[in-house]
Write an enzyme that holds these catalytic residues in place. Structure first.
Site, short mmCIF file in Angstrom:
data_model
loop_
_atom_site.label_atom_id
_atom_site.label_comp_id
_atom_site.label_asym_id
_atom_site.label_seq_id
_atom_site.Cartn_x
_atom_site.Cartn_y
_atom_site.Cartn_z
CE1 TYR A 98 36.08 40.37 33.64
CE2 TYR A 98 35.28 41.59 31.94
CZ TYR A 98 35.02 40.60 32.56
OH TYR A 98 34.09 39.46 32.76
CD GLU A 140 31.97 38.93 30.40
OE1 GLU A 140 32.31 40.05 30.17
OE2 GLU A 140 32.29 38.53 31.38
#
Length: 399
Positions: A98, A140
């Site tokens: 990310y 996640e």
């Protein structure tokens, strides 16, 4: 929740960012893959990149998330986030990635919008990004924990122990984990696994395939449709590789099961409608197995649309499973060659009785799912009771 300082800035700039989001995401992927070519080779779907589908999905998800933050403060689009998170977990996405996305996405925003990106604007959209990213990371991490593994650590070797040509374009593969005493991880009906194959150019491409059989089976079954080249889409690299090169005895890299097109844990019976088209039949078969195992007593209607009966993969299993239900029935539509008892044309629920309280599950091409959803809503089915699975980037939110 977006901060009080950032909310008016995002609201004011959302039209500008939204209008440019397609250009921004296109430049973002160009920058990302220039800096990290291994991501295009081994993580991202090269076919979706070539067709522009992944760019559309990313643009749609960012726009939808930002719009939700400013129009409905204190809420977030959890259904969208869960769907994305399940796909990321099946690919083995890790939190550190990310940061990589953030760097190249914001570089693209600055390049496209130029002087409009003041420090105040940059800070506000940075907040949007990390609210979305951190929400996905949390989901996640929970999914990885459920599988008893660290981020990105769900891959295992599986042996192909069976292969059946279901139709001219669909093959079923039976898979068993490699290793003495190895057993398949449990899965919830409707979920999928990722399959990674090494192609001729050395790329390790990944695709998702729904699990077809019962959750308690000792092997796992997937159905693979050969994706042929279209007017605007390339031929499927992985599907064609699996059709042309993978045989019994070969080994594939397979992820743990993920996906949120699953039945509610609450065993209370409600009428069900399972609507599929093409290879979208695969998760519906898994749901039917589960309903049979539960002894579901309310009406269950399995709806399917296809080009012809010869193209309808796994129809016999669909018929058998619905026949085992107390109130199971089927309704099939074919564009050509429909036989007695079937319907000709596209799926049309106009004359189909849909009981009050029905819960619907959809899987198939996006136009099909949009049409069926509209028909269900017109018949009084609650929007919250219509669930769907998209094979590939979720372009529903981008539309």
């Amino acid at each position: 929740m977006l901060s009080e300082k950032s909310t008016p800035v995002v609201r004011a700039t959302l039209p500008v960012v939204g209008a440019a989001i397609g250009e921004i995401t296109e430049l973002f992927y160009a920058k990302l893959f220039e800096a990290h070519p291994e991501l295009l080779r081994d993580l991202f779907n090269r076919g979706n990149q070539a067709a522009g589908a992944q760019r559309q999905a990313l643009a749609g998800s960012i726009a939808a998330f930002a719009t939700r933050l400013v129009e409905q403060p204190g809420t977030r689009p959890d259904a969208m986030l869960r769907r994305i998170a399940h796909k990321h977990a099946s690919l083995g996405v890790a939190p550190a990635q990310y940061d990589v996305v953030h760097r190249h996405l914001f570089a693209a925003i600055v390049d496209v919008l130029g002087e409009a990106v003041t420090p105040e604007v940059a800070a506000a959209w940075d907040e949007v990004y990390w609210l979305m990213a951190n929400a996905l990371i949390a989901i996640e991490q929970g999914l990885y924990a459920e599988q008893g593994c660290l981020s990105g650590g769900t891959w295992r070797d599986w042996e192909v122990v069976g292969r059946t040509e279901e139709t001219a374009d669909v093959v079923s593969l039976l898979l068993r984990p490699v290793g003495e005493g190895a057993r398949p991880l449990p899965f919830r009906a409707g979920q999928y696994v990722s399959v990674q194959v090494e192609l001729a150019d050395g790329a390790r491409q990944i695709r998702q395939y729904s699990l077809v059989g019962a959750a308690d089976a000792t092997v796992r079954q997937i159905g693979v449709k050969r994706e042929r080249a279209g007017a605007t889409t390339p031929a499927g690299e992985v599907s064609n590789h699996l059709h042309d090169h993978v045989r019994v005895g070969d080994t594939l890299r397979v992820s743990a099961p993920f996906g949120d097109l699953t039945l509610a844990e609450d065993p209370a019976d409600r009428p069900m409608l399972l609507a599929s088209a093409g290879i979208g039949v695969t998760p519906m078969l898994s749901l039917l197995h589960e309903l049979v195992a539960r002894g579901h007593r309310q009406p269950v209607l399995a709806v399917h649309g296809d080009r012809s009966p010869a193209d309808h993969a796994l129809r016999a299993e669909q018929d058998t499973l619905t026949g085992k239900l107390t109130a199971g029935a089927t309704a099939f539509w074919y564009e050509r060659d429909a036989t007695s008892g079937d319907r000709t044309g596209l799926v049309d629920l106009g004359e189909i009785e849909v009981p009050a309280g029905t819960v619907a599950y959809l899987c198939g091409p996006l136009p099909f799912m949009r049409a069926v959803r509209a028909q269900l809503l017109a018949k009084g089915v609650a929007a919250a009771d219509v669930h769907y699975e998209v094979f590939g980037p979720d372009l529903w939110i981008a539309g």
